[in-house]
Design an enzyme around this catalytic site. Sequence first.
Site, PDB file in Angstrom:
ATOM      1  N   SER A   1       0.836  -1.198   0.000  1.00 56.56           N
ATOM      2  CA  SER A   1       0.000   0.000   0.000  1.00 56.56           C
ATOM      3  C   SER A   1       0.867   1.243   0.000  1.00 56.56           C
ATOM      4  O   SER A   1       1.954   1.253   0.554  1.00 56.56           O
ATOM      5  CB  SER A   1      -0.917   0.041   1.221  1.00 56.56           C
ATOM      6  OG  SER A   1      -1.676   1.241   1.177  1.00 56.56           O
TER       7      SER A   1
ATOM      8  N   LYS B   1      -4.792  -6.625   3.574  1.00 55.65           N
ATOM      9  CA  LYS B   1      -4.721  -5.489   2.639  1.00 55.65           C
ATOM     10  C   LYS B   1      -6.112  -5.170   2.077  1.00 55.65           C
ATOM     11  O   LYS B   1      -6.472  -4.008   1.872  1.00 55.65           O
ATOM     12  CB  LYS B   1      -3.742  -5.799   1.500  1.00 55.65           C
ATOM     13  CG  LYS B   1      -3.739  -4.757   0.360  1.00 55.65           C
ATOM     14  CD  LYS B   1      -3.336  -3.393   0.861  1.00 55.65           C
ATOM     15  CE  LYS B   1      -3.073  -2.312  -0.152  1.00 55.65           C
ATOM     16  NZ  LYS B   1      -3.828  -2.162  -1.340  1.00 55.65           N
TER      17      LYS B   1
ATOM     18  N   GLU C   1     -10.094   2.175   3.651  1.00 58.19           N
ATOM     19  CA  GLU C   1      -9.715   3.310   2.775  1.00 58.19           C
ATOM     20  C   GLU C   1     -10.970   3.866   2.069  1.00 58.19           C
ATOM     21  O   GLU C   1     -11.181   5.082   2.030  1.00 58.19           O
ATOM     22  CB  GLU C   1      -8.681   2.806   1.761  1.00 58.19           C
ATOM     23  CG  GLU C   1      -8.305   3.763   0.653  1.00 58.19           C
ATOM     24  CD  GLU C   1      -7.361   3.075  -0.360  1.00 58.19           C
ATOM     25  OE1 GLU C   1      -6.333   2.504   0.046  1.00 58.19           O
ATOM     26  OE2 GLU C   1      -7.684   3.096  -1.565  1.00 58.19           O
TER      27      GLU C   1
ATOM     28  N   HIS D   1      -7.768  -3.241   4.616  1.00 60.54           N
ATOM     29  CA  HIS D   1      -7.160  -1.895   4.565  1.00 60.54           C
ATOM     30  C   HIS D   1      -7.876  -1.068   3.496  1.00 60.54           C
ATOM     31  O   HIS D   1      -8.240   0.084   3.713  1.00 60.54           O
ATOM     32  CB  HIS D   1      -5.666  -2.011   4.238  1.00 60.54           C
ATOM     33  CG  HIS D   1      -5.014  -0.736   3.768  1.00 60.54           C
ATOM     34  ND1 HIS D   1      -5.199  -0.219   2.499  1.00 60.54           N
ATOM     35  CD2 HIS D   1      -4.204   0.145   4.406  1.00 60.54           C
ATOM     36  CE1 HIS D   1      -4.531   0.907   2.373  1.00 60.54           C
ATOM     37  NE2 HIS D   1      -3.908   1.152   3.513  1.00 60.54           N
ATOM     38  N   ASN D   2      -8.086  -1.675   2.334  1.00 56.58           N
ATOM     39  CA  ASN D   2      -8.725  -0.940   1.244  1.00 56.58           C
ATOM     40  C   ASN D   2     -10.193  -0.647   1.547  1.00 56.58           C
ATOM     41  O   ASN D   2     -10.705   0.410   1.181  1.00 56.58           O
ATOM     42  CB  ASN D   2      -8.596  -1.709  -0.074  1.00 56.58           C
ATOM     43  CG  ASN D   2      -7.228  -1.518  -0.700  1.00 56.58           C
ATOM     44  OD1 ASN D   2      -6.260  -1.248  -0.006  1.00 56.58           O
ATOM     45  ND2 ASN D   2      -7.139  -1.643  -1.998  1.00 56.58           N
TER      46      ASN D   2
HETATM   47  C1  6PG Z   1      -3.127   1.419  -1.724  1.00 52.94           C
HETATM   48  C2  6PG Z   1      -4.352   1.569  -2.558  1.00 52.94           C
HETATM   49  C3  6PG Z   1      -4.165   0.905  -3.869  1.00 52.94           C
HETATM   50  C4  6PG Z   1      -5.122   1.369  -4.942  1.00 52.94           C
HETATM   51  C5  6PG Z   1      -6.532   1.024  -4.678  1.00 52.94           C
HETATM   52  C6  6PG Z   1      -7.458   1.889  -5.449  1.00 52.94           C
HETATM   53  O1  6PG Z   1      -3.264   0.930  -0.629  1.00 52.94           O
HETATM   54  O2  6PG Z   1      -2.059   1.810  -2.198  1.00 52.94           O
HETATM   55  O3  6PG Z   1      -5.448   1.025  -1.920  1.00 52.94           O
HETATM   56  O4  6PG Z   1      -4.152  -0.469  -3.629  1.00 52.94           O
HETATM   57  O5  6PG Z   1      -4.993   2.726  -5.079  1.00 52.94           O
HETATM   58  O6  6PG Z   1      -6.701  -0.300  -5.065  1.00 52.94           O
HETATM   59  O7  6PG Z   1      -8.628   1.245  -5.442  1.00 52.94           O
HETATM   60  P1  6PG Z   1      -9.892   1.724  -6.205  1.00 52.94           P
HETATM   61  O8  6PG Z   1      -9.504   1.936  -7.646  1.00 52.94           O
HETATM   62  O9  6PG Z   1     -10.826   0.587  -6.025  1.00 52.94           O
HETATM   63  O10 6PG Z   1     -10.315   2.990  -5.557  1.00 52.94           O
END
Ligand code: 6PG
Length: 515
Positions: free
Chosen positions: A139, A211, A218, A214-215
Amino acid sequence: MKMQTEFYDIGVIGLGVMGKNLALNIADNHYRVSAFDLDALKVTGLIKQAQKEVEPNRPLGVKGCDNVSEMLAELEKPRIVVLSVPAGGPVDGVCQALIEAGIEQDDIVIDTGNSLWTDTVAREEKYRHQFTFFSCAVSGGEVGARFGPSLMPSGDEKAWLRIQPIWEAIAAKVDGKTGLPIERTEPGQTVTEGEACTSYIGPAGSGHYVKMVHNGIEYADMQLICEAYHLLSQGLGLTAIEISAIFERWNQGSLNSYLMEISADILKQADPVTSRPLVELILDKAGQKGTGLWTAVSSLQIGCPAPTIAEAVYARALSTQKSQRVTLSTLLSGPNTDKKGLIDHTKPDVFIEQLENALYCAKVSSYAQGFQLMAMMGKEQEWQLDFAQIAKIWRAGCIIRATFLQSITQAYQDANGSELEVLLMADTFSSALSEKQNDWRQAVSQAVLNGIPAPCISSALAYYDSYRSAIVPANLLQAQRDFFGAHTFERVDAPTGEKYHLNWSSTDRKLHKVN
Ligand code: 6PG
């Protein structure tokens, strides 16, 4: 026969932004990289950048290769190969190419993409007899990959011991005393002090699951900030510049985070063409690659509520229904408020403070959902996840990095790891939420009364209220199920597991104990 010293330490396959930057980061940290991409231009692009940024300090740190076999031949045995290719079919495509090129049993192949965790579990099994398939979710986006990402490795523990020194060198670093990131922004720089944002997560698949969550967090974090922006612009009528200043101020306090920082920055940006705030010229249709959706699906499948994460996924989906929204905006009425809405415009600071507290509470609630989800899946899969450690490696490098993660780290450390069943039970969060919850309720009420959608801020509150309810109306629900489907129910005055059915449709309405 090559001299031992001529061999390269690590191979990188896939030189898109993430792969290229990981390769440069590894080279900055004194490891020699042999790299390959199907697109020859990407290979030459990497070499040019390496000559400029890495090689003045470390000659021949990076070598570009024409094919997988050449790349493998350059590597010291047993080899370590990093894959930075799109999740799904391409990972298996490259694994197959590696097999054909002679990868060996002792070699390690690390998948750094956003792969579905169950695919990772299956791959570890599938390739077990050809090489060690290891996974490491990354990430931090392109800057993180270049100057220090957060790395979530999982798989064979012996493989981890070989990877660990490289990973600890390239990962983001945190000052152990303050919990604050140690910035590295210059090519060629290395940071050797501090705590590295990487830690062995557990068996195959666990790192990708962590992860994925985590997303999910996010997605929720981003949507929460977007809802605050919407409430400040639609509810209080503030301009993008004014909201940017508010976000900058919030970023100095308990809401300090990378996402808050970049949001303040984004709101300040003028459109180079019209000079209007750029954000107002960006079409309100959000994209997604799937990891938030996977998190929401996993929460539903395992029966561990993560409503704020799911609402964030829905919000993106709903945003894409632009033409329907435009049509309905003229057909469906909202609340009857005067033009300025119900928020007290004479005292904007009151609402701004309520919203700041609401955002903090909603953030705690959504992180609690994410950690709960990891706890439940971790238990089911027997992963032995260390939540203090997970919070620790998210303090820098990753997209959800925030000073608040230091409090989560502390909460899990104080509770001795797994004893903290639900994050909301930690004193630090339960007391903060008690103190700020009235502001949270005010902000949600204002959103509802003004007809401004705030699905994440409000679902986070519903989650909080549900979790603090000793009694929920599932008693009536069980009765309904028993009424139409004889699904039985338990009684509060009988031992757990004892099932009853009432013959609701008959005249005698007899109660039966069901065996
Ligand atoms: C990270 C981000 C990375 C990516 C996302 C974007 O942790 O660096 O999460 O993995 O930017 O996958 O996801 P979306 O395109 O679904 O918003």
